[in-house]
Scaffold this motif. Structure first.
Motif, PDB file in Angstrom:
ATOM      1  N   SER A 109     -10.109 -28.261 112.059  1.00  0.00           N
ATOM      2  CA  SER A 109      -9.168 -27.394 111.353  1.00  0.00           C
ATOM      3  C   SER A 109      -9.102 -27.818 109.902  1.00  0.00           C
ATOM      4  O   SER A 109      -8.906 -28.998 109.601  1.00  0.00           O
ATOM      5  CB  SER A 109      -7.783 -27.486 111.993  1.00  0.00           C
ATOM      6  OG  SER A 109      -6.858 -26.657 111.319  1.00  0.00           O
ATOM      7  N   ASN A 125     -11.182 -22.817 110.938  1.00  0.00           N
ATOM      8  CA  ASN A 125     -11.149 -23.651 112.124  1.00  0.00           C
ATOM      9  C   ASN A 125     -12.090 -23.090 113.179  1.00  0.00           C
ATOM     10  O   ASN A 125     -12.341 -21.880 113.225  1.00  0.00           O
ATOM     11  CB  ASN A 125      -9.729 -23.812 112.682  1.00  0.00           C
ATOM     12  CG  ASN A 125      -9.286 -22.622 113.498  1.00  0.00           C
ATOM     13  OD1 ASN A 125      -9.545 -22.536 114.698  1.00  0.00           O
ATOM     14  ND2 ASN A 125      -8.625 -21.665 112.853  1.00  0.00           N
ATOM     15  N   ARG A 127     -13.098 -24.083 117.533  1.00  0.00           N
ATOM     16  CA  ARG A 127     -12.659 -24.918 118.640  1.00  0.00           C
ATOM     17  C   ARG A 127     -13.316 -24.462 119.940  1.00  0.00           C
ATOM     18  O   ARG A 127     -13.763 -23.323 120.070  1.00  0.00           O
ATOM     19  CB  ARG A 127     -11.137 -24.845 118.806  1.00  0.00           C
ATOM     20  CG  ARG A 127     -10.645 -23.438 119.064  1.00  0.00           C
ATOM     21  CD  ARG A 127      -9.139 -23.293 118.942  1.00  0.00           C
ATOM     22  NE  ARG A 127      -8.748 -21.894 119.014  1.00  0.00           N
ATOM     23  CZ  ARG A 127      -8.736 -21.065 117.979  1.00  0.00           C
ATOM     24  NH1 ARG A 127      -9.085 -21.498 116.772  1.00  0.00           N
ATOM     25  NH2 ARG A 127      -8.381 -19.807 118.128  1.00  0.00           N
ATOM     26  N   GLY A 139     -11.898 -19.341 116.647  1.00  0.00           N
ATOM     27  CA  GLY A 139     -11.850 -19.841 115.285  1.00  0.00           C
ATOM     28  C   GLY A 139     -11.997 -18.750 114.254  1.00  0.00           C
ATOM     29  O   GLY A 139     -11.651 -17.594 114.489  1.00  0.00           O
TER      30      GLY A 139
END
Length: 287
Positions: A109, A125, A127, A139
């Protein structure tokens, strides 16, 4: 039912760490390359822990030549979801959470707040999330100028579109529209910036393909953001420009505290609050 995925989890966590290293190296090089009377900024890396399992690292630079505050955090957390998070997952269509609420998540992030009001703030970000019942990626990235330049917006979107188009012709249009909806601030009746892309719950059934797309979103970030920043660094900023920047930061803070999914999830699951709230600007104003 999805079980295991230990190899895939390790690959994803290693990628997020590698991407963090690429970005922090590039940002410190940007600091070195911009002539100023002050020393170039450097990242301070701090380990973080989550009492219920896992942790990560905060990489934060403050008061640099280019960045007033920028954080690039990575985390790998696991454990059992509490009732609010279980409810949220069930509402998103994740089955079986009441019976087996275990989870694992890893990601990166990034939020950057800039010194010069003519250089835009930015968020990125990506993930991976896993439960015994499902896995998915999510993201995106969005640009948040307080003073918008149309060519900056166009460049940022073009790089994200190229990353999307390499994987599916519908991705950019779908994920841009999702970003426009997600990064909207209802109580202000406006977007927090000029958008980008946002995606969540991405599971096409092909883990390798979805991971490859998520990697390409991460790779596209520096290509999208660095040229925009570099072309504005020498722009003279007035006191009125700074006031505009501080008021826009207030808008950014409102969004992150009231609406952002990542903020809510991090606080609800007991992650380090300093890491969760890294996105907040160092200084902001409200009317």
């Amino acid at each position: 039912m999805t079980t295991g995925y230990d190899t895939e989890k390790a690959q994803a966590a290693a990628w997020f760490r590698s991407l963090r290293d690429q970005i922090t190296t590039a940002f410190e090089a940007l600091e070195d390359g911009f002539a100023a009377a002050t020393p170039p900024g450097r990242f301070e890396v701090t380990p973080t822990t989550r009492d219920s399992g896992g942790g990560g690292e905060m990489s934060v630079m403050r008061n640099g030549r280019v960045f007033e505050k920028v954080g690039v955090n990575i985390s790998t957390v696991f454990g059992t979801l509490g009732a609010p998070a279980q409810k949220a997952m069930a509402a998103r269509g994740v089955p079986g959470m009441a019976e087996d609420p275990r989870f694992w998540a890893a990601g990166i992030s990034l939020v950057a707040h800039m010194q010069n009001p003519h250089t835009p703030a930015v968020h990125m970000n990506t993930r991976m999330f896993w439960t015994p019942h499902a896995w998915w990626f999510g993201g995106g990235a969005d640009l948040n100028p307080c003073i918008e330049y149309a060519d900056d917006t166009a460049h940022f979107h073009a790089e994200l579109q190229a990353a999307c188009d390499a994987h599916h012709p519908d991705y950019y249009g779908k994920f841009k529209a999702w970003a426009d909806e997600y990064f909207f601030i209802p109580h202000r009746g406006r977007a927090r910036g000029v958008g980008g892309i946002f995606y969540d719950d991405l599971n096409t059934g092909d883990w390798a393909a979805d991971f490859a797309f998520t990697q390409d979103v991460g790779r596209a970030f520096l290509r999208a953001f660095l040229p925009v920043t570099e072309r504005r660094l020498g722009t003279t900023a007035s006191a009125a420009d700074r006031e505009t920047q501080l008021l826009h930061r207030g808008l950014y803070a409102e969004y992150n505290l009231v609406y952002d999914r990542g903020t809510k999830f991090g606080l609800e699951t007991g992650h380090n609050p300093d890491a969760v709230l890294m996105s907040l600007p160092p200084v902001a104003k409200w009317y």
